[in-house]
Design an enzyme around this catalytic site. Structure first.
Site, mmCIF file in Angstrom:
data_model
loop_
_atom_site.group_PDB
_atom_site.id
_atom_site.type_symbol
_atom_site.label_atom_id
_atom_site.label_comp_id
_atom_site.label_asym_id
_atom_site.label_seq_id
_atom_site.Cartn_x
_atom_site.Cartn_y
_atom_site.Cartn_z
ATOM 1 N N GLU A 57 -12.565 -17.158 -22.144
ATOM 2 C CA GLU A 57 -11.547 -16.436 -21.348
ATOM 3 C C GLU A 57 -11.275 -17.177 -20.037
ATOM 4 O O GLU A 57 -10.151 -17.181 -19.542
ATOM 5 C CB GLU A 57 -11.998 -14.993 -21.068
ATOM 6 C CG GLU A 57 -12.260 -14.147 -22.313
ATOM 7 C CD GLU A 57 -11.006 -13.678 -23.053
ATOM 8 O OE1 GLU A 57 -9.885 -13.916 -22.567
ATOM 9 O OE2 GLU A 57 -11.155 -13.076 -24.139
ATOM 10 N N HIS A 78 -5.388 -14.660 -28.637
ATOM 11 C CA HIS A 78 -6.021 -13.452 -29.175
ATOM 12 C C HIS A 78 -5.445 -13.040 -30.528
ATOM 13 O O HIS A 78 -6.102 -12.321 -31.270
ATOM 14 C CB HIS A 78 -5.888 -12.290 -28.187
ATOM 15 C CG HIS A 78 -6.826 -12.410 -27.023
ATOM 16 N ND1 HIS A 78 -6.862 -13.513 -26.198
ATOM 17 C CD2 HIS A 78 -7.788 -11.576 -26.536
ATOM 18 C CE1 HIS A 78 -7.790 -13.345 -25.265
ATOM 19 N NE2 HIS A 78 -8.362 -12.183 -25.451
#
Ligand code: NAD
Ligand code: GLY
Length: 360
Positions: free
Chosen positions: A185, A248
């Site tokens: 991330e 994602h």
């Protein structure tokens, strides 16, 4: 210690970040004007490591505390764990002036946040994130949720915390694999918003992997700052906040296809980011050299970087059109424009397979 502010009008809050600051959480909460009783929510292993430190700091600052432990793991991010929290709050006669504290990773943060959003129609909560993923992503931005047996995060609410306190020392007890998963991330923020930060990560990845204090503080603070700015622009994800989903779409598909057992979330996102960058390169939005830099950084962070050979791209993509974010059979993909920018583009699952297969 440094502070990053999330500016959302009356729902604004500071993210306090530094080494060893868990033992100061009581005074930090007092300084923020948080009064009333405090319910600490954690799980057994995290409570064993950090529970006493937090409770002692709160009690030294004059807070009356109660602790609720929910079982460890994503499988317990559910309504049964919520029930445990509500039961404890009722048993201890918590009122609307009470505050919950989420001490743990993203699972604890999401469940606690949702309990706070719903108990007595909403009480305050404080995030004390102890995983890298929770420090740079889950604890910031007010998305709270529990899972339903038919899907992740299907029951949730937007409810901003009143304060986030990030103790970087907690990363030293985190399993390496969890640390690397959070790093995915961190890399994402560089790709979507900040080319200079991406260069910093290229230069400092070795220092980050050995948890060098200065490098980690810069990486976590910068990540929080980027996430805060995006959330400020689109708190409820009507549009721009979706750039945080870079990597994602395929990441979620990979997690779901492998039954949430083979990949940690961040690991699946790492693979998804490279696929999304490949798709972007196919559209002429990012160069082959930039794609190679993204792949190289992901690999240096000890993250998986390609779809395993035993998984066919077609099988992986098939479930995507059913995803809750799809529309008329097309999926809104976040593409990168070089390193440091993004663009949305709609693709059907067939188009994704065709584009990726031609480029691989
Ligand atoms: P997690 O909460 O399951 O924590 C991972 C593991 O690390 C757990 O076993 C936990 O007990 C352990 N742990 C936590 N801190 C530790 C420490 N300091 N030392 C040793 N062990 C420690 O996983 P996660 O990756 O933090 O969070 C994943 C969850 O976050 C998912 O449910 C995901 O949906 C959610 N999430 C939410 C948001 C959001 O915006 N709300 C964003 C991203 C992810
Ligand atoms: N994790 C994506 C978001 O908070 O919007």
């Amino acid at each position: 210690m440094q502070t990053v502010t999330v500016n959302l009008g009356e729902r604004s809050y500071p993210i306090e970040l530094g080494e060893g600051i868990l033992s100061r959480v009581g005074e930090i909460m007092k300084a923020r004007g948080i009064n009333g009783r405090v319910g600490i929510v954690s799980n057994p292993p995290v409570a064993e490591l950090y529970g006493d430190r937090v409770r002692e700091s709160l009690e030294a600052a004059g807070y009356d505390t109660a602790t609720v432990l929910i079982p460890e793991g994503e499988a317990h991010k559910n309504t049964a764990s919520l029930g445990l929290i509500y039961d404890a709050l009722v048993e201890h006669r918590f009122d609307r002036s009470a505050t919950l504290i989420a001490l743990g990773g993203g699972v604890i943060g999401d469940v606690t946040g949702f309990a706070a959003a719903t108990f007595l129609r909403g009480i305050g909560y404080v995030q004390l994130p102890t995983t890298l993923l929770a420090q740079v992503d889950a604890s910031v931005g007010g998305k709270t949720a529990v899972n339903h047996e038919h899907g992740k995060n299907l029951i949730g609410a937007f409810h901003q915390p009143r304060l986030v306190v990030i103790d970087l020392d907690t990363l030293r007890t985190l399993p390496r694999r969890e640390y690397a998963a959070g790093m995915a991330e961190v890399i994402k923020y560089g790709i979507i918003e900040d080319a200079a930060f991406f260069v910093f990560l290229e230069q400092e990845m070795d220092a980050l992997l050995r948890i060098d204090a200065n490098a980690v503080e810069h990486a976590v603070a910068t990540s929080c700052r980027i996430k805060a700015r995006v959330v400020e622009q689109d708190e409820r994800e009507t549009d721009r906040r979706a750039i945080l989903n870079f990597g994602h779409t395929i990441g979620h598909a990979l997690e779901a296809f492998t039954g949430y057992e083979r990949f940690l979330h961040g690991e699946a996102v790492a693979v998804g980011m490279i696929q999304a960058a490949a798709l972007s390169a196919g559209q002429g939005l990012c160069s082959a050299a930039e794609l190679r830099r993204i792949e190289a950084l992901v690999r240096r962070a000890d993250l998986p970087w390609r779809i395993p050979d035993d998984i066919a791209l077609e099988d992986l993509i098939a479930g995507m059109a059913l995803d809750k974010k799809s529309h008329a059979g097309k999926i809104k993909f976040v593409l990168c424009e070089g390193i440091g920018g993004t663009r949305f583009q709609w693709f059907s699952p067939e188009e994704i397979v065709r584009e990726l297969a031609s480029g691989l």
